[in-house]
Scaffold this active site. Structure first.
Site, PDB file in Angstrom:
ATOM      1  N   GLY A 261     -11.632 -53.998  31.762  1.00  0.00           N
ATOM      2  CA  GLY A 261     -11.069 -52.907  32.689  1.00  0.00           C
ATOM      3  C   GLY A 261      -9.674 -52.417  32.719  1.00  0.00           C
ATOM      4  N   GLU A 303     -12.089 -59.837  29.053  1.00  0.00           N
ATOM      5  CA  GLU A 303     -12.934 -59.091  28.129  1.00  0.00           C
ATOM      6  C   GLU A 303     -12.475 -57.424  27.914  1.00  0.00           C
ATOM      7  OE1 GLU A 303     -16.437 -59.428  30.678  1.00  0.00           O
ATOM      8  OE2 GLU A 303     -16.639 -61.468  30.021  1.00  0.00           O
ATOM      9  N   PRO A 304     -11.283 -57.328  27.643  1.00  0.00           N
ATOM     10  CA  PRO A 304     -10.985 -55.964  27.169  1.00  0.00           C
ATOM     11  C   PRO A 304     -11.837 -55.297  26.158  1.00  0.00           C
ATOM     12  CG  PRO A 304      -9.535 -57.439  26.059  1.00  0.00           C
ATOM     13  CD  PRO A 304     -10.385 -58.215  26.781  1.00  0.00           C
ATOM     14  N   ARG A 306     -12.069 -51.185  26.097  1.00  0.00           N
ATOM     15  CA  ARG A 306     -10.998 -50.073  25.994  1.00  0.00           C
ATOM     16  C   ARG A 306      -9.705 -50.172  25.476  1.00  0.00           C
ATOM     17  NH1 ARG A 306     -12.233 -46.057  29.622  1.00  0.00           N
ATOM     18  NH2 ARG A 306     -13.455 -47.629  30.581  1.00  0.00           N
ATOM     19  N   ARG A 343     -17.417 -38.802  28.335  1.00  0.00           N
ATOM     20  CA  ARG A 343     -16.667 -39.244  29.120  1.00  0.00           C
ATOM     21  C   ARG A 343     -16.040 -37.920  30.225  1.00  0.00           C
ATOM     22  NH1 ARG A 343     -12.275 -41.140  29.017  1.00  0.00           N
ATOM     23  NH2 ARG A 343     -12.605 -42.729  30.664  1.00  0.00           N
ATOM     24  N   TYR A 347     -17.393 -39.033  33.915  1.00  0.00           N
ATOM     25  CA  TYR A 347     -16.241 -39.424  34.948  1.00  0.00           C
ATOM     26  C   TYR A 347     -15.138 -38.393  35.166  1.00  0.00           C
ATOM     27  CZ  TYR A 347     -17.727 -43.676  32.656  1.00  0.00           C
ATOM     28  OH  TYR A 347     -18.455 -44.714  32.225  1.00  0.00           O
ATOM     29  N   CYS A 374     -25.779 -26.806  25.051  1.00  0.00           N
ATOM     30  CA  CYS A 374     -26.354 -25.898  25.972  1.00  0.00           C
ATOM     31  C   CYS A 374     -26.125 -26.662  27.373  1.00  0.00           C
ATOM     32  CB  CYS A 374     -27.835 -25.682  25.566  1.00  0.00           C
ATOM     33  SG  CYS A 374     -27.754 -25.014  23.816  1.00  0.00           S
ATOM     34  N   GLU A 375     -24.989 -26.810  27.654  1.00  0.00           N
ATOM     35  CA  GLU A 375     -24.669 -27.342  29.040  1.00  0.00           C
ATOM     36  C   GLU A 375     -23.576 -26.655  29.514  1.00  0.00           C
ATOM     37  OE1 GLU A 375     -26.154 -29.648  31.271  1.00  0.00           O
ATOM     38  OE2 GLU A 375     -27.994 -29.708  30.198  1.00  0.00           O
TER      39      GLU A 375
END
Ligand SMILES: *Cc1c(COP(=O)(O)O)cnc(C)c1O
Length: 447
Positions: A261, A303-304, A306, A343, A347, A374-375
């Site tokens: 995180g 536990e990185p 990103r 993302r 987010y 198509c969104e």
């Protein structure tokens, strides 16, 4: 007040700076004004491998691993593979001394096929099948994290020799992130709430199994955490819990896994988690908590995901159209979008694309970069500064897309997923090829 603010007319003349906080180190403009990463012009990648394409700078990934090894020499650092799980990355990070965190049978298979020593693997995750747990046991995975009472029963069914396990607890720490990534609070899907009857029952059941060896506790507080104090608090709470387990059961746990995180910067000026401060805070919290409970210092794991790969990645797109809507916004449509960068929709993440095939000198305009899918929500970057003369054929690059881009990509609208191209010392090499229409048709087996 800076000179720029005093004389606004100077502003358009300033070309964008490629901030080392969000670009791989060594990223620069070449003599033709093109952006180069790892010594390779991004336009060269666009021409040779097509767009969109994910680009990954090997040296940057390795440098992040080295920074962790240097700042946390005594900790076990697991690379959280879900950020980007491909064999090359597993190979680079393990050769830099990291262990690997996997969360499914598929990730386990990728790690093993990259030749990782199974003892350096940790398997975590919710809702894993009996087969996935059995595969981890069979290969000799170093650690398995238990997430539910069901896990305990399923794992006990396949364990032959004592399998080292950690119990995942949610320590009730709210890191105030996006709701999708607040995993440290008590009321969410992962782990056992700290201090709950369920957690006490889990400890009791694991200790009752001769085929499971409880070696420590695990937690994961969430994503994009900027404030290192949250980790200090986790240490205090979990060491308290370890002391309770020793009192209650006479079992001494020796490992404390603090999850990942660690925040990175996605746009210029954004902060990242300061790892040196994090190391100090974890150390101080360990000193205090262990003294308070007269508890021997546990080994720390982290536990990185990103923070290892995000900044090493750049996505390149081709501009397909530019619409200047009267009195409204300028809309730039590129040939990728939500399929390669989920993302933004997931987010509300913000990015800053820049033109990569020429060094712009202004004038600038404010534009919104949208994807091809198509969104209506398929937006890559809202209201960003781009050259006023941006036109179809230009190449846009979005930095800091190494984590959770390729791994979250989809083939929505039957558009194949982009390739992943590594760069090193001026040479590009394809690590994952583009998904073709033939690939998509192959899976469509019904008639
Ligand atoms: C997602 C996850 C990580 C990695 O998170 P990052 O934000 O990428 O550092 C680590 N551990 C667990 C258990 C996770 O679920």
């Amino acid at each position: 007040m800076t000179l720029l603010e005093t004389i606004p007319s100077l502003q358009p003349a300033i070309p964008p700076r490629l901030s080392p906080a969000i670009w791989p180190r060594g990223t620069e403009y070449d003599s033709e004004g093109r952006i180069t990463v790892g010594g390779v012009a991004l336009t060269e990648i666009a021409d040779r491998f097509g767009t969109p394409a994910h680009v990954l700078d090997e040296a940057e990934v390795r440098a992040s691993c080295r920074a962790y090894r240097k700042i946390f020499p005594d900790a076990r650092v697991y690379y959280a593979g879900k950020a980007l799980m491909i064999r090359a990355v597993v190979d680079w990070v393990s050769s830099e001394g990291l262990s690997i965190d996997v969360c499914s049978g598929g990730e386990l298979a990728v790690a093993l096929s990259a030749g990782v020593d199974a003892r350096r693997l940790i398997l975590h995750g919710a809702g894993r099948s009996c087969e996935e747990l059995a595969a981890a046991v069979r290969c000799g995975a170093g650690r398995i994290v238990l997430d539910s009472l069901t896990d305990i029963a399923l794992l006990a069914a396949s364990a032959q020799r004592p399998q080292p396990v950690l119990l995942r607890l949610s320590p009730g720490i709210d890191v105030h992130g996006h709701p999708a990534v607040r995993t440290g609070v008590l009321d969410q899907k992962f782990g056992f709430p700290l201090g709950s009857d369920m957690a006490a029952e889990a400890v009791r059941r694991v200790l009752a199994r001769p085929d499971l060896e409880l070696v420590g506790l695990h937690c994961h507080l969430g994503s994009q955490i900027h404030d290192p104090d949250h980790y200090g608090e986790a240490v205090r709470r979990l060491v308290g819990e370890m002391a309770w387990i020793r009192r209650e059961h006479g079992q001494l746990l020796t490992e404390l896994d603090l999850g990942g995180g660690h925040a990175v910067a996605y746009r210029p000026g954004e902060a990242e988690l300061n790892l040196v401060e994090l190391a100090e805070i974890i150390d101080d919290a360990l000193d205090a908590a262990c003294a308070r409970h007269r508890f021997p210092r546990p080994a720390i794991a982290m536990e990185p995901g990103r923070a290892i790969v995000a900044r090493a990645g750049v996505t390149v797109y081709r501009v397909m159209s530019v619409k200047r809507i009267d009195g409204g916004t300028t809309l730039v449509t590129v040939d990728g979008g939500m399929n390669d960068n989920l993302r933004v929709a997931l987010y509300g993440a913000r990015y800053e694309p820049v033109v990569a095939n020429r060094r712009p000198h202004g004038p600038w305009t404010t534009a919104t970069v949208v994807g091809r899918y198509c969104e209506a929500g398929d937006i890559l970057a809202r209201e960003v500064r781009l050259p006023a003369d941006l036109h179809p054929g230009d190449v846009l690059a979005v930095p800091c897309t190494g984590a959770y881009h390729h791994s979250l990509s989809t083939s929505y609208n039957c558009v194949g997923r982009p390739p992943l191209v590594a760069v090193r010392d001026g040479c590009p090499r394809e690590l994952v090829r583009r998904e073709t229409i033939a690939d998509l048709l192959v899976r469509d087996v019904g008639r």
